[in-house]
Design an enzyme around this catalytic site. Structure first.
Site: not given
Length: 415
Positions: A253, A277
């Protein structure tokens, strides 16, 4: 007040009314001036649809799979830390996700133990940061494996940016009597939030039980955060090491560049999430949806591609899938639903997204999300950001992280 709400924006308004100021501030915060968090949402408004006026009608299929997990729609729960906006926290979110047929992402900084969350939703991915020694990382992996996690999410898109132009939210290390007295002016004006905790019989839990190692006690959130900040960042060999240690799928991620996406393929990950994020990393990073098309083209179905950042509507989900994402992960939206009405509030948010996806599919005259493609989307000139595109060579050396075959990198806007 009717507990049902019709939009994610209404869930946010209710969360703001219900939560103490500092708690709500933690949910909306972005780094520095907030340029990236704003662009994450604004970018979706720049994209349009190219609908048909006739075509297939009838029931529309939203189902898909992510890393072998069947999803009823192309949406997953993104891992977020310490969900103390509600006493049931991550367990309530996991139950809501299971009730709506989607997978759960559980943060290693969560307030509930992984065993309780997986009991509520067996389709749970455990999210890890590169934190502590390799032995400690392995211990946390083994706990996740023993608990039944279906995969790992390795999050690397955070560089510890603290400054925020509107002020950083104040989050205590622990809630003792002195701290509660300090925060009393905020909490006393939010009686419904207080009543929810009073009914549960316990105070907000600010520990991180999934970070405990060696039989020791669970650290507080900031203790865990401090350990993470003190750990040297990983290199691509470390990413490969994680994939080798975990006998299942690993999602990386935080990818925003094409060269990083290709390195991730070489390192052995099974999926990547194009992400910044949620605007809490390096401010000025482009919106994730702007970077998605180039990344999806680069990996070319070698691994699965997801997106997180800025999703507020079902139509946003459809835009992301049409531009190359298999599914999206949501964060703030479900937290607002959790704050507004617990598990039912999270289910409410998921139902809103499902309805929006269905409406967009109907307008586009698509019978399945699998039929979506870029021809369904109006992409303005200059919208895309193709970052770190390798030219003149192929692949990367995982050990050195350098291009091979004389590859060089270029940065560009839309091709």
């Amino acid at each position: 007040m009717n507990p049902w709400f019709e939009t994610v924006a209404e869930a946010q308004r209710r969360a703001k009314k219900r939560l103490p100021k500092s708690v709500y501030g933690a949910l909306i915060a972005g780094s520095e001036r907030g340029q990236t968090i704003e662009d994450n949402q604004r970018a979706f408004t720049e994209l349009g649809f190219a609908p048909h006026v006739a075509g297939p009608i009838g029931e529309r299929d939203q189902s898909t799979t992510v890393l072998g997990q069947q999803l009823s729609m192309p949406v997953m729960i993104s891992p977020t830390g310490v969900q103390a906006v509600h006493p049931d926290g991550e367990v309530a979110v996991a139950r809501a996700a299971a009730a709506r047929g989607i997978a759960m992402g559980l943060s290693s900084f969560a307030s509930k133990p992984i065993e309780e969350v997986i009991a509520a939703n067996p389709a749970t991915f455990f999210q890890m940061y590169w934190c502590g020694s390799k032995d400690e990382i392995l211990e946390r992996m083994e706990r996740a494996r023993a608990a039944g996690a279906v995969g790992l999410i390795l999050t690397l898109d955070w560089s510890f940016s603290h400054g925020r132009d509107w002020g950083s939210p104040v989050i205590p290390e622990k809630l003792d009597l002195r701290t509660m007295l300090k925060f009393a002016p905020q909490t006393l004006v939010r009686p419904r939030w207080l009543a929810t905790y009073a009914k549960s019989g316990h105070i907000p839990d600010l520990t991180a039980p999934n970070m405990a190692v060696g039989g020791g006690p669970a650290p507080g959130f900031f203790g865990a955060y401090g350990e993470w900040m003190g750990t040297p960042p990983p290199d691509w060999a470390d990413v490969r090491w994680v994939c080798e240690q975990w006998d299942g799928p690993v999602m990386l991620k935080g990818v925003i560049r094409v060269d990083d996406a290709l390195r991730a393929v070489d390192a052995g990950v099974a999926a990547i999430s194009v992400s910044n994020h949620g605007g809490n990393n390096l401010d000025g990073t482009p919106a994730a949806i702007r970077a998605l098309p180039a990344v999806a083209d680069a990996v070319d179905s070698q691994i699965e591609v997801l997106l997180d950042g800025g999703i507020r509507r079902g139509s946003d989900v459809v835009k992301a899938v049409a531009l190359g994402a298999r599914a999206v992960m949501i964060g703030r939206g479900y937290l607002w639903g959790l704050a507004a009405n617990g598990q039912a509030g999270v289910e409410n948010v998921l139902d809103i997204l499902r309805g929006g996806i269905d409406s967009a599919l109907l307008g586009l005259r698509k019978t399945s999300v699998s039929e979506l493609d870029r021809g369904d989307i109006v992409v303005p000139e200059g919208f895309e950001r193709a970052l770190g595109v390798p030219v003149g060579g192929g692949g990367f050396d995982t050990e050195t992280s350098e291009p091979v075959d004389n590859g060089v990198l270029v940065e560009s806007a839309s091709p």
